[in-house]
Design an enzyme around this catalytic site. Sequence first.
Site, PDB file in Angstrom:
ATOM      1  N   TRP A 127      47.762  33.751  37.389  1.00 25.42           N
ATOM      2  CA  TRP A 127      48.764  33.741  38.511  1.00 25.42           C
ATOM      3  C   TRP A 127      49.796  32.275  38.279  1.00 25.42           C
ATOM      4  CZ3 TRP A 127      48.157  30.921  43.685  1.00 25.42           C
ATOM      5  CH2 TRP A 127      48.990  31.251  44.472  1.00 25.42           C
ATOM      6  N   ASP A 208      38.716  31.255  41.398  1.00 20.12           N
ATOM      7  CA  ASP A 208      39.657  31.640  42.509  1.00 20.12           C
ATOM      8  C   ASP A 208      39.430  33.143  43.146  1.00 20.12           C
ATOM      9  OD1 ASP A 208      41.741  31.639  44.175  1.00 20.12           O
ATOM     10  OD2 ASP A 208      43.315  31.728  42.532  1.00 20.12           O
ATOM     11  N   ALA A 210      40.892  35.940  45.453  1.00 16.25           N
ATOM     12  CA  ALA A 210      41.723  36.286  46.483  1.00 16.25           C
ATOM     13  C   ALA A 210      41.738  37.814  46.781  1.00 16.25           C
ATOM     14  CB  ALA A 210      43.113  35.818  45.989  1.00 16.25           C
ATOM     15  N   LYS A 243      44.492  38.973  51.890  1.00 20.07           N
ATOM     16  CA  LYS A 243      44.328  40.186  51.326  1.00 20.07           C
ATOM     17  C   LYS A 243      43.464  41.176  51.995  1.00 20.07           C
ATOM     18  CE  LYS A 243      47.040  38.167  48.519  1.00 20.07           C
ATOM     19  NZ  LYS A 243      48.122  38.001  47.759  1.00 20.07           N
TER      20      LYS A 243
HETATM   21  C1  LMR Z   1      50.736  37.766  44.252  1.00 15.97           C
HETATM   22  O1  LMR Z   1      50.357  37.146  43.484  1.00 15.97           O
HETATM   23  O2  LMR Z   1      51.739  38.546  44.486  1.00 15.97           O
HETATM   24  C2  LMR Z   1      50.311  37.245  45.768  1.00 15.97           C
HETATM   25  O3  LMR Z   1      49.520  36.422  45.504  1.00 15.97           O
HETATM   26  C3  LMR Z   1      51.229  36.599  46.597  1.00 15.97           C
HETATM   27  C4  LMR Z   1      51.919  35.119  45.995  1.00 15.97           C
HETATM   28  O4  LMR Z   1      51.538  34.389  46.922  1.00 15.97           O
HETATM   29  O5  LMR Z   1      52.099  34.928  44.861  1.00 15.97           O
END
Ligand code: LMR
Length: 394
Positions: A127, A208, A210, A243
């Site tokens: 990410w 992590d 999410a 989420k």
């Molecule tokens: C994403 O990866 O699209 C989500 O986790 C939103 C973000 O905050 O990046």
Amino acid sequence: MFENHKAPEADKILRVMKLFADDPRADKIDLGVGVYRTPEGLTPVMGAVKAAERRLLEEQATKGYVALAGDPGFHAALRQLTFGDSAAADRIACLATPGGTGAVRQAFELLKAQNPHVTVHTSAPTWPNHEAILDTLGIRWQPYRYYDAATGGLDRDGMLADLAAVKRGDVVLLHGCCHNPTGADLDLSDWQAIADSLSRTGAVPMVDLAYQGFGNSLDEDVAGLRLLAAAMPEMLLTVSSSKNFGLYRDRVGLLLVLTETPAITQAVQGTLAWLNRQSYAFPPDHGARVVTEILSDASLRADWTAELTEMRDRVIAMREALAKALRLETQSDRFDYLLSQKGMFSRLPASEDQVAQLRREHGVYMIGDGRINMAGLIEETVRPAASAIARVLT
Ligand code: LMR
């Protein structure tokens, strides 16, 4: 003072969100930001959340401060959901944070306070905000091989070779499930191999999480991190409720730090509270209380689990429909790898130029690295999206 001020480059994901919002075309398709959408294109408030909020409205008698680390009831509820019933509560320090991003930030702050020279090893890719926060804090980070674009799966040998070379006290950042941005997940034998590797090197895992519940099921999605927690003396876990509870804007997150002894946990707990105090004093409480209410009440918990199952099933159905449509459009099995991936995301083998072309010429929005969000599809848009992708990528 601000005459020469320059803003940092905009976040890659949020930039796509804005481009999409500004596009006037009615038939545009949003496969960008990672939020869940119904077939009507909405990100609704879940029924269990509404019910819990109604209860809070009726029963909550004060909005007074809670505690710097947040409500212990919230800690216990998410600790159980993630680590499970057998988690050693007296070895786990907890910190409520504004969203999962807040938990990631405070985890990195803790690592930096502990060892300013720490290196965090991140999956390639990860990410983008992981890397951005590490850069902001001046923490060194180093990618380890993870995704094999040729198969759409894990580069297991590459990953294990890179992890074998990490140093004692370094941190290895893993995705609990539904890897963002690739959807290529670890299976239990991979988690076991990582645990063995970390035990040999003395590196510490940080997980992590999410998207719990969007992969296979609430429990299966955390089986790997539970295996790791049972095997490792120390571990960090960052959790987002954005989420799986749909509480995006309420900012609900938790950092959990597993340590070797209850005495160490007490000391870390003190540092965590101090980190919140330095940042924003008290963490937001409303969304955390909604989560606690849902998880502590059998009937609300059952309703929530059923709603989450429906969401997961819809994402899986869209994933399968897209893979099928791409098979038809390309007359090949080139995109069958999508079927083995988990959660909302997959990555298309698209260059930045191709991503821009898809956006410009077809109104199909995705992140610059080719990441697509399956939850952005509905039955009616699967075929046009597949046809645009096939045209631009072949
Ligand atoms: C994403 O990866 O699209 C989500 O986790 C939103 C973000 O905050 O990046």
